[in-house]
Design a protein around this motif. Structure first.
Motif, PDB file in Angstrom:
ATOM      1  N   LEU A   8       0.961  -1.215  -0.314  1.00 28.64           N
ATOM      2  CA  LEU A   8       0.046  -0.075  -0.115  1.00 28.64           C
ATOM      3  C   LEU A   8       0.952   1.517   0.416  1.00 28.64           C
ATOM      4  N   ALA A  10       1.879   5.604   0.395  1.00 31.00           N
ATOM      5  CA  ALA A  10       1.432   6.351   0.474  1.00 31.00           C
ATOM      6  C   ALA A  10       0.328   7.168   0.283  1.00 31.00           C
ATOM      7  N   ALA A  11      -0.847   7.465   0.568  1.00 27.19           N
ATOM      8  CA  ALA A  11      -1.867   8.102  -0.270  1.00 27.19           C
ATOM      9  C   ALA A  11      -1.550   9.403  -0.706  1.00 27.19           C
ATOM     10  N   HIS A  12      -0.737  10.112  -0.015  1.00 30.51           N
ATOM     11  CA  HIS A  12       0.255  11.672  -0.070  1.00 30.51           C
ATOM     12  C   HIS A  12       1.334  11.858  -0.984  1.00 30.51           C
ATOM     13  N   ASP A 125       0.792   7.372   9.641  1.00 34.46           N
ATOM     14  CA  ASP A 125      -0.873   6.671   8.922  1.00 34.46           C
ATOM     15  C   ASP A 125       0.112   6.936   7.417  1.00 34.46           C
ATOM     16  N   HIS A 127      -1.882   7.119   5.178  1.00 32.30           N
ATOM     17  CA  HIS A 127      -3.152   7.418   4.804  1.00 32.30           C
ATOM     18  C   HIS A 127      -3.202   9.329   4.605  1.00 32.30           C
ATOM     19  N   SER A 128      -2.435   9.567   5.564  1.00 29.97           N
ATOM     20  CA  SER A 128      -2.054  11.471   5.951  1.00 29.97           C
ATOM     21  C   SER A 128      -1.378  11.906   4.948  1.00 29.97           C
TER      22      SER A 128
END
Length: 266
Positions: A8, A10-12, A125, A127-128
């Motif tokens: 996964l 990182a989202a950012h 996290d 997602h952050s």
């Protein structure tokens, strides 16, 4: 508990790669990065061969794999393992250390509380988002904590950081072209063997492997954009797909097709 392997990202976006992953058994074959791989095991036992010994990472410590050191990865128990990792270019560390040799953590594992605390922001996290100023502060803290945990001392002999950085920038400007140490010598103003030695000390790998790694990053971007393996190899300047795939597995421990499939598993 699922036994599916997944990765996964990182989202950012940040200036470096961040990811969380889980493997039920075998993770990846022997390979090496030209970055620091700094992380922590979240669950299970993360076992890896590193510098002629089998190591075991447990929750609560910090993993620090030095640039250009061969390692693999697998579950130490039937429960599998889960971890988070960041991949920091030595150039980012050098922006803080300013020309010191790269800190080396013996055995690839550290229980130093300063290092664990310093990596908390970057290994949080996935997602952050991380505020840009907080990212700068965290990079400074990590570089200083690495040096402290490694017992870093000032080198006796000076390293030519300015020349090595000129060579590094030249490599970025000529990706996909055939270059040699003579080209780097002219671009940096430093004799080729002194430059080669300083480049390894300052950036953790040889100029050649640094160049290959940057091209492989181009392959990954092209694959994520929907290019086929053949197209990705051409875009990144490799001779052919087979050549690219061989170097990809050497760098990341998995074949490019498997890497792409894992990203879409979870």
């Amino acid at each position: 508990m699922t036994t599916t392997d997944w990765v996964l990202p990182a989202a950012h976006p940040t200036r470096f790669e961040r990811l969380e992953a889980r493997f039920a058994g075998h993770g990846f074959t022997p390979h090496r990065h030209d970055t620091y791989a700094i992380g922590r095991t979240l669950a299970g036992v993360q076992s890896f061969n590193y510098r002629r010994a089998l190591r075991h990472s447990l929750p609560g410590g910090t993993l620090v794999l030095h640039p250009d050191e061969v390692h693999d990865g697998q579950a130490g128990t039937e429960a599998g393992f889960q971890y988070r990792m960041i991949y920091l270019e030595p150039a980012l560390i050098q922006q803080v250390l300013g020309g010191q040799p790269l800190p080396f953590i013996e055995g690839g594992l550290s229980n130093d509380p300063r290092l664990f605390a310093a990596t908390q922001v970057l290994l949080g996290d996935m997602h952050s988002a991380i505020d840009p100023l907080a990212e700068d502060d965290a990079l400074f803290d990590v570089a200083q904590a690495l040096a402290a945990a490694a017992g870093q001392k000032r080198p006796r002999g000076a390293l030519d950081y300015v020349a090595a950085e000129r060579a590094r920038q030249f490599i970025h400007a000529t990706l996909g072209e055939a270059i040699c140490l003579a080209d780097l010598e002219r671009a940096s103003g430093r004799d080729r063997w002194g430059l080669s030695r300083d480049f390894r000390a300052l950036f953790g790998t040889s100029p050649y492997r640094y160049s290959v790694q940057r091209r492989l990053e181009g392959v990954r971007r092209a694959m994520l954009a929907g290019c086929s393996l053949v197209e990705a190899a051409v875009v990144a300047g490799f001779h052919d797909q087979a050549h690219m795939s061989r170097l990809f597995k050497q760098a990341y421990g998995v074949a490019p097709g498997r890497w792409l499939r894992m990203l879409g598993t979870r």
